[in-house]
Design a protein around this motif. Structure first.
Motif, PDB file in Angstrom:
ATOM      1  N   ASN A 454     -36.691 -36.550  12.917  1.00  0.00           N
ATOM      2  CA  ASN A 454     -35.931 -36.222  14.126  1.00  0.00           C
ATOM      3  C   ASN A 454     -36.679 -35.273  15.058  1.00  0.00           C
ATOM      4  N   ASP A 455     -37.637 -34.505  14.519  1.00  0.00           N
ATOM      5  CA  ASP A 455     -38.391 -33.551  15.334  1.00  0.00           C
ATOM      6  C   ASP A 455     -39.498 -34.222  16.127  1.00  0.00           C
ATOM      7  N   HIS A 456     -39.812 -35.469  15.844  1.00  0.00           N
ATOM      8  CA  HIS A 456     -40.966 -36.115  16.467  1.00  0.00           C
ATOM      9  C   HIS A 456     -40.631 -37.418  17.184  1.00  0.00           C
ATOM     10  N   ALA A 457     -39.398 -37.862  17.098  1.00  0.00           N
ATOM     11  CA  ALA A 457     -39.029 -39.175  17.619  1.00  0.00           C
ATOM     12  C   ALA A 457     -38.223 -39.064  18.911  1.00  0.00           C
ATOM     13  N   THR A 458     -38.169 -40.159  19.625  1.00  0.00           N
ATOM     14  CA  THR A 458     -37.298 -40.303  20.800  1.00  0.00           C
ATOM     15  C   THR A 458     -36.639 -41.684  20.733  1.00  0.00           C
ATOM     16  N   LEU A 459     -35.508 -41.810  21.394  1.00  0.00           N
ATOM     17  CA  LEU A 459     -34.803 -43.079  21.468  1.00  0.00           C
ATOM     18  C   LEU A 459     -34.481 -43.397  22.917  1.00  0.00           C
ATOM     19  N   ASN A 460     -34.736 -44.630  23.315  1.00  0.00           N
ATOM     20  CA  ASN A 460     -34.305 -45.076  24.631  1.00  0.00           C
ATOM     21  C   ASN A 460     -32.781 -45.134  24.666  1.00  0.00           C
ATOM     22  N   PRO A 461     -32.171 -44.930  25.842  1.00  0.00           N
ATOM     23  CA  PRO A 461     -30.701 -44.945  25.928  1.00  0.00           C
ATOM     24  C   PRO A 461     -30.082 -46.207  25.338  1.00  0.00           C
ATOM     25  N   GLU A 462     -30.693 -47.377  25.594  1.00  0.00           N
ATOM     26  CA  GLU A 462     -30.112 -48.614  25.086  1.00  0.00           C
ATOM     27  C   GLU A 462     -30.233 -48.731  23.571  1.00  0.00           C
ATOM     28  N   ASP A 463     -31.190 -48.022  22.963  1.00  0.00           N
ATOM     29  CA  ASP A 463     -31.371 -48.078  21.518  1.00  0.00           C
ATOM     30  C   ASP A 463     -30.466 -47.097  20.780  1.00  0.00           C
ATOM     31  N   ARG A 464     -29.765 -46.259  21.515  1.00  0.00           N
ATOM     32  CA  ARG A 464     -28.880 -45.264  20.908  1.00  0.00           C
ATOM     33  C   ARG A 464     -27.452 -45.790  20.744  1.00  0.00           C
ATOM     34  N   VAL A 465     -27.213 -47.016  21.156  1.00  0.00           N
ATOM     35  CA  VAL A 465     -25.856 -47.572  21.143  1.00  0.00           C
ATOM     36  C   VAL A 465     -25.729 -48.594  20.012  1.00  0.00           C
ATOM     37  N   VAL A 466     -24.766 -48.379  19.141  1.00  0.00           N
ATOM     38  CA  VAL A 466     -24.464 -49.338  18.069  1.00  0.00           C
ATOM     39  C   VAL A 466     -23.308 -50.208  18.559  1.00  0.00           C
ATOM     40  N   LEU A 467     -23.636 -51.373  19.074  1.00  0.00           N
ATOM     41  CA  LEU A 467     -22.639 -52.248  19.664  1.00  0.00           C
ATOM     42  C   LEU A 467     -21.855 -53.007  18.594  1.00  0.00           C
ATOM     43  N   PRO A 468     -20.564 -53.241  18.798  1.00  0.00           N
ATOM     44  CA  PRO A 468     -19.840 -54.178  17.924  1.00  0.00           C
ATOM     45  C   PRO A 468     -20.502 -55.551  17.976  1.00  0.00           C
ATOM     46  N   ARG A 469     -20.381 -56.301  16.910  1.00  0.00           N
ATOM     47  CA  ARG A 469     -21.120 -57.558  16.805  1.00  0.00           C
ATOM     48  C   ARG A 469     -20.741 -58.549  17.897  1.00  0.00           C
ATOM     49  N   HIS A 470     -19.468 -58.618  18.240  1.00  0.00           N
ATOM     50  CA  HIS A 470     -19.058 -59.617  19.223  1.00  0.00           C
ATOM     51  C   HIS A 470     -19.635 -59.290  20.599  1.00  0.00           C
ATOM     52  N   ILE A 471     -19.802 -58.012  20.916  1.00  0.00           N
ATOM     53  CA  ILE A 471     -20.421 -57.633  22.187  1.00  0.00           C
ATOM     54  C   ILE A 471     -21.912 -57.921  22.154  1.00  0.00           C
ATOM     55  N   TYR A 472     -22.543 -57.589  21.020  1.00  0.00           N
ATOM     56  CA  TYR A 472     -23.981 -57.840  20.885  1.00  0.00           C
ATOM     57  C   TYR A 472     -24.299 -59.332  21.006  1.00  0.00           C
ATOM     58  N   LEU A 473     -23.504 -60.164  20.333  1.00  0.00           N
ATOM     59  CA  LEU A 473     -23.736 -61.608  20.402  1.00  0.00           C
ATOM     60  C   LEU A 473     -23.470 -62.144  21.804  1.00  0.00           C
ATOM     61  N   ASP A 474     -22.482 -61.595  22.485  1.00  0.00           N
ATOM     62  CA  ASP A 474     -22.192 -62.027  23.856  1.00  0.00           C
ATOM     63  C   ASP A 474     -23.359 -61.691  24.778  1.00  0.00           C
ATOM     64  N   GLN A 475     -23.956 -60.528  24.585  1.00  0.00           N
ATOM     65  CA  GLN A 475     -25.123 -60.151  25.395  1.00  0.00           C
ATOM     66  C   GLN A 475     -26.300 -61.075  25.111  1.00  0.00           C
ATOM     67  N   LEU A 476     -26.480 -61.458  23.825  1.00  0.00           N
ATOM     68  CA  LEU A 476     -27.574 -62.369  23.498  1.00  0.00           C
ATOM     69  C   LEU A 476     -27.391 -63.717  24.195  1.00  0.00           C
ATOM     70  N   ARG A 477     -26.160 -64.185  24.276  1.00  0.00           N
ATOM     71  CA  ARG A 477     -25.907 -65.480  24.923  1.00  0.00           C
ATOM     72  C   ARG A 477     -26.263 -65.455  26.397  1.00  0.00           C
ATOM     73  N   LYS A 478     -26.127 -64.283  27.006  1.00  0.00           N
ATOM     74  CA  LYS A 478     -26.371 -64.187  28.441  1.00  0.00           C
ATOM     75  C   LYS A 478     -27.850 -63.994  28.779  1.00  0.00           C
ATOM     76  N   LEU A 479     -28.669 -63.715  27.775  1.00  0.00           N
ATOM     77  CA  LEU A 479     -30.094 -63.506  28.019  1.00  0.00           C
ATOM     78  C   LEU A 479     -30.781 -64.830  28.315  1.00  0.00           C
ATOM     79  N   SER A 480     -31.671 -64.797  29.268  1.00  0.00           N
ATOM     80  CA  SER A 480     -32.500 -65.975  29.512  1.00  0.00           C
ATOM     81  C   SER A 480     -33.680 -65.931  28.549  1.00  0.00           C
ATOM     82  N   VAL A 481     -33.943 -67.040  27.882  1.00  0.00           N
ATOM     83  CA  VAL A 481     -34.977 -67.099  26.857  1.00  0.00           C
ATOM     84  C   VAL A 481     -36.096 -68.022  27.337  1.00  0.00           C
ATOM     85  N   ARG A 482     -37.340 -67.549  27.236  1.00  0.00           N
ATOM     86  CA  ARG A 482     -38.484 -68.375  27.611  1.00  0.00           C
ATOM     87  C   ARG A 482     -38.575 -69.587  26.687  1.00  0.00           C
TER      88      ARG A 482
END
Length: 533
Positions: A454-482
């Motif tokens: 903890n003394d040496h690390a940093t976290l991006n704001p988006e990496d600090r959020v533990v999303l419920p699974r249904h929200i996380y999966l909904d976000q994945l569906r909305k992502l455009s994939v190459r």
């Protein structure tokens, strides 16, 4: 962990089996629960489900020997094979389940896991057989002055949860009768034995895997004068370790299954101040539950669930601690990015050449799917602190149980030299809380200098959020994939082909996690770069 059944020497098995069988039978006589409420079942005669002494003995034998089976190549123990043969017939299956409900003691750290193992190992019963068992459970709640004990009720809830998971779909809808639903929901009270409340809640979660059941359960919860889960989630930070588990599961269900109008998601209310390292929600097997602050993890499934933390170390000396909320099988220690999470096959931390872990329930150190017993510390229990030290200069890994150091480990077969993460794997119904240095350590090492993540690390704001699974999966569906993205992670470019099957569509990182081709299940001998010319 392999297939959850591991081998010891014959002498070890006989000694441990005899000692543990006697311990189990003594605990059955007292029928009390470690860390549970002071429920006294001895004041009333205890109801017994119909079974035989022979089946009771087989269940106790399996419970006694399970902690000493320590080799992937071990054949199932005789007690398990005999129970499997008995359960092959419908009436035998009911008698085996009845025996588990009668004799598995409340204070055995492996009790609920053993019920789960046996039910998953035995043939799937018919719907009519399960309904017959369910009617037996319902009629047993009180018969005159004879009533089921708290341990029997806990075991009934474990059984119902396993059945709900195995028979998800139309059969699960038929099994969840109004009477069963009323019973499970009625246990979600402050005055219920917390073990019974915990496994009632887990059973409701399993039933909710079928959408029709989920709707029915949610309506039943909402119809209560006070929503029981809103009350129980207040227990999530309690020092009473069984109540804490209830609170953890109630909060997870409110975030993921039984959403309530007007309640904010836990990740919107949790205080993340000072937390710079957490469990990595993007580097975790699929069924592990992680708390909103990213520091507490729990598994309630049959598979062996694993996770790594968000911070990697390459040199120096590092230390973290884990507070044990439960006392069953967890493998906690160190792993690199090359470590494979094969949760459905029972492989986790300590089961490959890139990881090493401590299993304090069975008194083992794990590396490369091989174990070695350590001495000097009893089986861990709720409230114990496991300290994990990695010294890359001296090439030592030391585990501490409540400050007591085990002997240093760093096998010559350990191929990893850099890129270490804190990591852990969980058997069913296990939970622990990690401290990566955001709070003072309880038992810090005194014989050497060390650093905290903890003394040496940093976290991006988006990496600090533990999303419920249904929200996380909904976000994945909305992502455009190459079009050329990896078919597993969708993050990196698909750049390798698997040999000898020649299937493509995977990146370098994901291919290292695979033992078999996801498309044809062929064993992977090697991977090769895709020729794009």
């Amino acid at each position: 962990m392999g297939n959850c059944l591991r081998k010891a020497s014959l002498d070890d098995l006989e000694t441990c089996e005899g000692r543990n069988r006697a311990d189990s039978r003594n605990r059955i006589l007292s029928n009390r629960s470690e860390n549970a409420s002071a429920t006294d079942d001895s004041s009333n005669p205890c109801f017994r489900f119909p079974t035989t002494d022979d089946i009771d003995k087989l269940v106790l034998d399996f419970l006694a020997v399970i902690r000493s089976l320590v080799d992937n190549s071990q054949e199932p123990p005789p007690a398990m094979l005999t129970l499997r043969a008995i359960a092959d017939k419908e009436d035998g299956w009911i008698r085996m389940v009845s025996s588990m409900v009668n004799v598995v003691p409340m204070d055995s750290p492996m009790g609920p896991s053993v019920i789960t193992l046996l039910l998953y190992d035995c043939p799937l019963p018919s719907k009519d057989t399960v309904l017959k068992l369910s009617h037996m459970f319902q009629s047993s709640q009180k018969v005159g002055n004879v009533q089921t004990s708290a341990s029997q009720q806990r075991n009934i809830c474990v059984v119902m949860g396993c059945i709900a998971e195995k028979m998800a779909g139309p059969n699960s809808i038929a099994i969840l009768s109004d009477t069963t639903l009323d019973y499970l929901v009625s246990n979600l009270r402050d005055d219920t034995d917390p073990y019974v409340a915990l496994h009632s809640l887990i059973a409701l979660e399993k039933f909710a895997q079928t959408s029709e059941n989920k709707v029915m359960i949610k309506k039943r919860l909402m119809a209560a004068k006070q929503h029981p889960l809103l009350e129980l989630e207040k227990w999530a930070t309690e020092a009473h370790y069984v109540r804490r588990q209830v609170g953890f599961c109630a909060r997870w269900c409110l975030d993921n299954l039984f959403l309530t109008e007007g309640r904010k998601y836990s990740h919107d209310t949790v205080d993340m101040t000072g937390i710079h390292v957490m469990l990595n929600t993007k580097d975790v097997s699929e069924y592990l539950k992680i708390s909103p602050n990213g520091l507490e993890a729990r598994s309630d499934v049959y598979s062996f669930e694993s996770v790594r933390c968000t911070f990697q170390v390459n040199s120096g000396t590092w230390y973290y601690e884990t507070l044990l909320i439960t006392s069953g099988v967890m493998q906690i220690g160190w792993a690199t990015k090359d470590s494979m999470f094969l949760n459905h096959e029972g492989y986790g931390i300590g089961d490959d050449e890139y990881s090493l872990a401590c299993d304090g329930c069975r008194g083992l150190i794990w590396h490369n799917a091989r174990s070695e017993h350590y001495v000097g510390s009893p089986c861990w229990k709720p409230g114990d602190i496991l300290g994990c030290l990695l010294d890359l200069e001296r090439r030592e890994i030391i585990f501490y149980i409540n400050g007591f150091p085990l002997k240093p480990w760093f096998p010559t077969s350990y191929v990893a030299r850099t890129g270490f993460f804190a990591a852990a794997s969980f058997m069913a119904f296990q939970q622990c809380l990690f401290n990566f240095g955001n709070a003072p350590f309880k038992y810090p090492p005194t014989d050497r200098e060390y650093q905290a993540f903890n003394d040496h690390a940093t976290l991006n704001p988006e990496d600090r959020v533990v999303l419920p699974r249904h929200i996380y999966l909904d976000q994945l569906r909305k992502l455009s994939v190459r079009e050329d993205s990896c078919t597993l992670c969708f993050d990196q470019k698909a750049s390798v082909r698997l040999l000898p099957c020649e299937h493509r569509g995977f990146c370098q990182t994901c291919s290292k996690q695979l033992a078999e081709c996801p498309m044809c299940r062929a064993t992977i001998a090697e991977v090769a770069e895709v020729d794009h010319t």
